[in-house]
Design a protein around this motif. Structure first.
Motif, PDB file in Angstrom:
ATOM      1  N   TYR A  84       8.067  -1.341  -0.366  1.00  0.00           N
ATOM      2  CA  TYR A  84       7.831  -0.714   0.929  1.00  0.00           C
ATOM      3  C   TYR A  84       8.399   0.708   0.976  1.00  0.00           C
ATOM      4  O   TYR A  84       7.853   1.572   1.672  1.00  0.00           O
ATOM      5  N   LYS A  87       5.707   2.729  -0.751  1.00  0.00           N
ATOM      6  CA  LYS A  87       4.572   2.988   0.142  1.00  0.00           C
ATOM      7  C   LYS A  87       4.870   4.169   1.053  1.00  0.00           C
ATOM      8  O   LYS A  87       4.005   5.035   1.277  1.00  0.00           O
ATOM      9  N   ASP A 125      -4.554  -4.718   4.149  1.00  0.00           N
ATOM     10  CA  ASP A 125      -4.536  -3.465   4.913  1.00  0.00           C
ATOM     11  C   ASP A 125      -3.248  -2.687   4.727  1.00  0.00           C
ATOM     12  O   ASP A 125      -3.159  -1.530   5.168  1.00  0.00           O
ATOM     13  N   ASN A 126      -2.245  -3.290   4.093  1.00  0.00           N
ATOM     14  CA  ASN A 126      -0.974  -2.600   3.875  1.00  0.00           C
ATOM     15  C   ASN A 126      -0.923  -1.910   2.511  1.00  0.00           C
ATOM     16  O   ASN A 126       0.106  -1.406   2.106  1.00  0.00           O
TER      17      ASN A 126
END
Length: 273
Positions: A84, A87, A125-126
């Motif tokens: 994360y 991202k 979608d992430n």
């Protein structure tokens, strides 16, 4: 289950297990399957084991402690906290790269138990949508056990074979150079520089590397850092970004200092030659 695991490893040639959704069953099952004695090519074989504990760093830490008490083998966890962060690096141009240096990621606290990744089949979608090679460059040069999403490699065309700008070049850097401890040499909001110090034994000779990650979107960026290598020439072996011009070679001074730049919103990897 033991017989099935033995069949997979000893007869079909599997090297390990990925346990899905480990929140849903007891850690003792994983420990026993990992500790079971397998034989491969007439030698005792220890499988690689990784669990999907999709949670925060503290939960992953507790799970690793619990499951590794049940076996003498290495059991790893997918590094969701790092994913994360990566991202945000890729999809938020103003993201502070100093966040990569804290202890929230598994690879920073327990590199031998970290299975690092960029995207997978569950992200949907992430998924990362911008500058994804920045994330792949990070996991392929740091410690941990990196994995590559087949969809990125094939469907998204990030392999880029026979170029220095794709996953194939990062695989070469990982196998040939990325050995030894990771040492952060510089970190500010827009620039991150790290060295792998190298590792050598009877079967492995990885001389180490310098890795530069540049968050600025409009220009090349670098700074002078003190490496472990005095009077050493470095050649760029992989790079990518919003400018794919060939980086120059670098040479450190008698104290190991030199400036190492990377392209805008990109990375560069330099290896001793």
């Amino acid at each position: 289950m033991f017989e099935y695991a033995r069949f997979l490893i000893e007869e079909l040639g599997f090297d390990g297990f990925r346990f899905d959704f480990v929140k849903g069953f007891g850690a003792w099952i994983i420990g026993l399957l990992a500790k079971y004695r397998y034989v491969k090519n007439d030698k005792e074989f220890t499988p690689y084991v990784v669990g999907e504990m999709w949670s925060g760093g503290e939960d992953i830490e507790q799970w690793l402690d619990k499951v590794n008490k049940l076996t003498d083998t290495q059991i790893a966890a997918f590094d969701f906290p790092l994913r994360y962060k990566l991202k945000d690096v890729c999809d938020k141009p103003s993201y502070d790269l100093r966040n990569l240096t804290d202890g929230g990621a598994v690879v920073m606290k327990r590199p031998m138990h970290a299975a690092t990744f960029v995207d997978n089949h569950d992200m949907g979608d992430n998924a990362i949508v911008n500058d994804k090679m920045m994330a792949y460059s990070f996991i392929m040069v740091h410690e941990g056990y990196p994995s590559i999403f087949w969809y990125d490699y094939y469907n998204n065309g990030l392999a880029r074979p026979l170029t220095p700008n794709g996953i194939d070049a990062l695989i070469i850097a990982h196998h040939k150079y990325a050995g030894g401890d990771s040492q952060i040499l510089h970190a500010d909001p827009d620039l991150y520089i790290m060295q792998r110090v190298g590792y050598k034994d009877d079967s492995v000779d990885q001389p180490g590397l310098i890795y530069v990650l540049n968050n600025l979107g409009d220009k090349w960026s670098g700074t002078s850092v003190k490496t472990k290598w005095p009077n050493q020439k470095f050649a760029p072996i992989a790079w990518d970004g919003h400018d794919t011009a060939h980086p120059d070679e670098r040479t450190t001074d008698a104290e190991g200092n030199s400036e190492f730049p990377a392209p805008p919103r990109g990375f560069a990897i330099y290896a001793p030659v």
